[in-house]
Write a protein that holds these residues in place. Structure first.
Motif, PDB file in Angstrom:
ATOM      1  N   ASN A 250      23.915  40.826  96.142  1.00 12.01           N
ATOM      2  CA  ASN A 250      22.567  40.281  96.009  1.00 12.01           C
ATOM      3  C   ASN A 250      22.530  39.084  95.060  1.00 12.01           C
ATOM      4  N   SER A 251      23.683  38.348  95.003  1.00 19.57           N
ATOM      5  CA  SER A 251      23.807  37.261  94.033  1.00 19.57           C
ATOM      6  C   SER A 251      24.089  35.902  94.664  1.00 19.57           C
ATOM      7  N   PHE A 252      24.867  35.874  95.737  1.00 21.08           N
ATOM      8  CA  PHE A 252      25.188  34.607  96.394  1.00 21.08           C
ATOM      9  C   PHE A 252      25.472  34.871  97.871  1.00 21.08           C
ATOM     10  N   THR A 253      25.404  33.811  98.661  1.00 22.08           N
ATOM     11  CA  THR A 253      25.627  33.915 100.099  1.00 22.08           C
ATOM     12  C   THR A 253      26.948  33.246 100.470  1.00 22.08           C
ATOM     13  N   LEU A 254      27.724  33.941 101.285  1.00 18.42           N
ATOM     14  CA  LEU A 254      28.986  33.402 101.796  1.00 18.42           C
ATOM     15  C   LEU A 254      28.844  33.197 103.295  1.00 18.42           C
ATOM     16  N   TYR A 255      29.092  31.971 103.752  1.00 16.74           N
ATOM     17  CA  TYR A 255      28.956  31.651 105.179  1.00 16.74           C
ATOM     18  C   TYR A 255      30.301  31.175 105.730  1.00 16.74           C
ATOM     19  N   GLY A 256      30.709  31.756 106.865  1.00 14.89           N
ATOM     20  CA  GLY A 256      31.972  31.375 107.499  1.00 14.89           C
ATOM     21  C   GLY A 256      31.752  30.699 108.834  1.00 14.89           C
ATOM     22  N   SER A 279      18.162  29.690 107.685  1.00 17.48           N
ATOM     23  CA  SER A 279      17.580  31.014 107.452  1.00 17.48           C
ATOM     24  C   SER A 279      18.078  31.656 106.162  1.00 17.48           C
ATOM     25  N   LEU A 280      18.880  30.916 105.394  1.00 14.29           N
ATOM     26  CA  LEU A 280      19.447  31.477 104.167  1.00 14.29           C
ATOM     27  C   LEU A 280      18.498  31.281 102.980  1.00 14.29           C
ATOM     28  N   ASP A 281      18.688  32.096 101.951  1.00 17.93           N
ATOM     29  CA  ASP A 281      17.908  31.988 100.727  1.00 17.93           C
ATOM     30  C   ASP A 281      18.530  30.880  99.874  1.00 17.93           C
ATOM     31  N   HIS A 282      17.855  29.737  99.811  1.00 18.13           N
ATOM     32  CA  HIS A 282      18.402  28.583  99.094  1.00 18.13           C
ATOM     33  C   HIS A 282      18.245  28.699  97.578  1.00 18.13           C
TER      34      HIS A 282
END
Length: 371
Positions: A250-256, A279-282
């Motif tokens: 719940n701290s950062f987003t990883l996108y592949g 759609s990501l939480d910026h």
């Protein structure tokens, strides 16, 4: 010198040398047509090394011929001392010695994996995290050249960095799953990796089943990963991200992202950077894994904070690294594009001959600081 000259001019010697040269020159072609097995592996490995030696033999020969030209056309030496036959002999000797010396250095250098350290700051809050230790690896090219020994060294280097997150930015395999020497042992090595948040990966342009000869693709394959590659990752506890994201702690987003040129099964056209992040939480840091370091401007504008890639090998062997620095905005290392950090690794493994000249095999330890 004259006795050596007579020996070299003997018909028997020329036939033997010609036969050996021909076998070396066509060894990769022989391996291409052989069925999977030890002889296929042997001939392909010989062929890969022959490619590397041939490259530096040509470069060294050009240098030797330049030296010969200078000797024969300057006042510092006379033709009586440096005759045409003698200079021809020494030109060949110099070029052969130089090429073999460079290749020997390249082989030793390619086997030694180094750790490159980076430190970056992202001006966002990441939940309760103040820092994140990422280990970036890419371009393993496991297959005919890269096996258990090299991967074991890689895992030891990774664990020494004490990572919170391990990211594999593509080209895990070298096109042919059957080229793996001991798949089960390789899986065991990956399972030894100690990472707080686990291992995440994307596929690269070589993570598909293709028949390749000297860097050229033959046959019309589906350009999809061998199902055994997917199973390998699952068994090794590696999460493959295919145009998808995951929120970690719940701290950062990883996108592949799938590969730019060969996105693989079920993806005809991958999403644009803005489509990836819309759609990501910026408000949280966005970290993207993309095998090829393309579209840096677009990613920065789309809100990506850290882009991790590979693919280039930093040219792998001089003078190719000069070309990669011209072609790629970030061929290797760290640059900042707007607010976004781009880090590209030269890779753990190699493509083709097991040689690295003026580049290094590496893992990257990235210390990320948050607001």
């Amino acid at each position: 010198m004259s006795s050596w000259g007579k020996f070299f001019r003997k018909k028997r010697f020329r036939i033997i040398v010609g036969a050996i040269y021909t076998l070396l020159a066509v060894s990769m072609l022989i391996g291409f047509f052989l069925p999977h097995g030890r002889y296929e592996r042997l001939f392909k490995i010989i062929g890969y090394y022959w490619l590397g030696i041939s490259l530096y033999e040509i470069i060294a020969l050009m240098i030797a011929l330049l030296i010969r030209f200078i000797i024969l056309h300057t006042r510092f030496a006379t033709r009586e001392i440096w005759g045409r036959r003698r200079t021809l002999f020494f030109s060949g000797l110099i070029s052969a010695t130089l090429a073999l010396s460079i290749c020997l250095y390249g082989v030793v250098n390619a086997h030694h994996i180094r750790t490159t350290n980076y430190e970056v700051s992202i001006n966002k809050k990441a939940g309760h995290l103040k820092d994140l230790n990422i280990c970036l690896i890419a371009d393993l090219h496991m297959g005919y050249n890269i096996g258990v020994e090299h991967i074991t060294q890689m895992v030891d280097k990774i664990n020494a960095t004490k990572p919170d997150l391990v990211v594999i930015a593509g080209d895990i395999f070298d096109n042919e799953y059957d080229a793996l020497d001991h798949p089960d042992e390789l899986i065991k090595q990956f399972k030894r990796i100690k990472s707080k948040y686990g291992l995440f990966a994307v596929y690269g342009n070589h993570d598909i089943e293709e028949h390749i000869l000297a860097g050229f693709t033959f046959g019309e394959g589906k350009q999809e990963a061998d199902p055994r590659m997917d199973q390998f990752l699952k068994k090794a506890n590696i999460k493959n991200l295919r145009d998808e994201s995951v929120v970690i702690d719940n701290s950062f987003t990883l996108y592949g992202r799938p590969d730019y040129n060969k996105p693989g099964k079920g993806i005809k056209q991958r999403k644009t950077p803005s489509e990836c992040t819309q759609s990501l939480d910026h408000s949280k840091p966005i970290i993207m894994i993309d095998h090829e370091p393309k579209e840096l401007e677009e990613k920065s504008k789309a809100g990506v904070d850290l882009d991790l890639g590979g693919h280039t090998h930093d040219g792998q062997a001089f003078p190719a690294n000069i070309i990669t620095n011209i072609v790629w905005e970030n061929a290797c290392g760290h640059i900042k594009k707007g607010h976004m950090h781009s880090i590209v690794t030269s890779g753990v493994g190699i493509f083709g001959p097991f040689i690295r000249v003026a580049t290094k095999a590496e893992i990257c330890s990235i210390k990320v600081h948050f607001k």
